[in-house]
Scaffold this motif. Structure first.
Motif, PDB file in Angstrom:
ATOM      1  N   ALA A 195       0.837  -1.207   0.000  1.00  5.78           N
ATOM      2  CA  ALA A 195       0.000   0.000   0.000  1.00  5.78           C
ATOM      3  C   ALA A 195       0.867   1.250   0.000  1.00  5.78           C
ATOM      4  O   ALA A 195       0.578   2.221  -0.713  1.00  5.78           O
ATOM      5  N   GLY A 196       1.932   1.239   0.787  1.00  5.46           N
ATOM      6  CA  GLY A 196       2.850   2.376   0.818  1.00  5.46           C
ATOM      7  C   GLY A 196       3.543   2.586  -0.521  1.00  5.46           C
ATOM      8  O   GLY A 196       3.656   3.720  -1.000  1.00  5.46           O
ATOM      9  N   LEU A 197       3.986   1.503  -1.125  1.00  2.00           N
ATOM     10  CA  LEU A 197       4.634   1.598  -2.439  1.00  2.00           C
ATOM     11  C   LEU A 197       3.668   2.101  -3.495  1.00  2.00           C
ATOM     12  O   LEU A 197       4.020   2.948  -4.328  1.00  2.00           O
ATOM     13  N   LEU A 198       2.444   1.598  -3.459  1.00  2.00           N
ATOM     14  CA  LEU A 198       1.438   2.046  -4.422  1.00  2.00           C
ATOM     15  C   LEU A 198       1.134   3.532  -4.251  1.00  2.00           C
ATOM     16  O   LEU A 198       1.046   4.274  -5.237  1.00  2.00           O
ATOM     17  N   LEU A 199       1.003   3.969  -3.015  1.00  2.00           N
ATOM     18  CA  LEU A 199       0.732   5.385  -2.768  1.00  2.00           C
ATOM     19  C   LEU A 199       1.891   6.259  -3.231  1.00  2.00           C
ATOM     20  O   LEU A 199       1.669   7.321  -3.832  1.00  2.00           O
ATOM     21  N   LEU A 200       3.116   5.844  -2.996  1.00  2.00           N
ATOM     22  CA  LEU A 200       4.275   6.611  -3.479  1.00  2.00           C
ATOM     23  C   LEU A 200       4.286   6.679  -5.006  1.00  2.00           C
ATOM     24  O   LEU A 200       4.579   7.735  -5.586  1.00  2.00           O
ATOM     25  N   PHE A 201       3.962   5.588  -5.656  1.00  2.00           N
ATOM     26  CA  PHE A 201       3.921   5.581  -7.116  1.00  2.00           C
ATOM     27  C   PHE A 201       2.823   6.504  -7.638  1.00  2.00           C
ATOM     28  O   PHE A 201       3.038   7.274  -8.583  1.00  2.00           O
TER      29      PHE A 201
END
Length: 99
Positions: free
Chosen positions: A39-45
């Motif tokens: 979820a964190g990686l997706l939000l950063l992307f």
């Protein structure tokens, strides 16, 4: 609606989203929760994608705002925006690679 309006509407989403994404990614890392890390990686992307129109509208808004008599200089704002732009893009690329 012109570029200045668009910039004002959009410019806080990547900043807050970056902070939230980084926090979620760190929480997922420390808690060893893959879903939080993802979820964190997706939000950063997603914030890296969103910062592109924010940057573009910022350049156009600068042209509009510089013509106003009440505005002395927006150089510091532009410099901070450039740092945020490159940092967010780098984080988004990292997130895409890590995802």
């Amino acid at each position: 609606m012109n570029a200045a309006h668009l910039h004002i509407i959009l410019n806080h989403f990547p900043v807050i989203g970056f902070i939230l994404g980084l926090g979620i990614l760190l929480a997922g890392t420390f808690l060893r929760q893959a879903i939080l890390r993802q979820a964190g990686l997706l939000l950063l992307f997603l914030m890296a994608l969103l910062i592109i129109p924010v940057n573009y509208s910022g350049h156009e808004a600068e042209e509009i705002v510089e013509k106003l008599a009440a505005v002395n200089s927006i150089a510091e704002h532009e410099k901070a925006g450039e740092w945020a732009y490159y940092l967010t893009l780098a984080a988004g690329l990292f997130a895409a690679a890590a995802f």
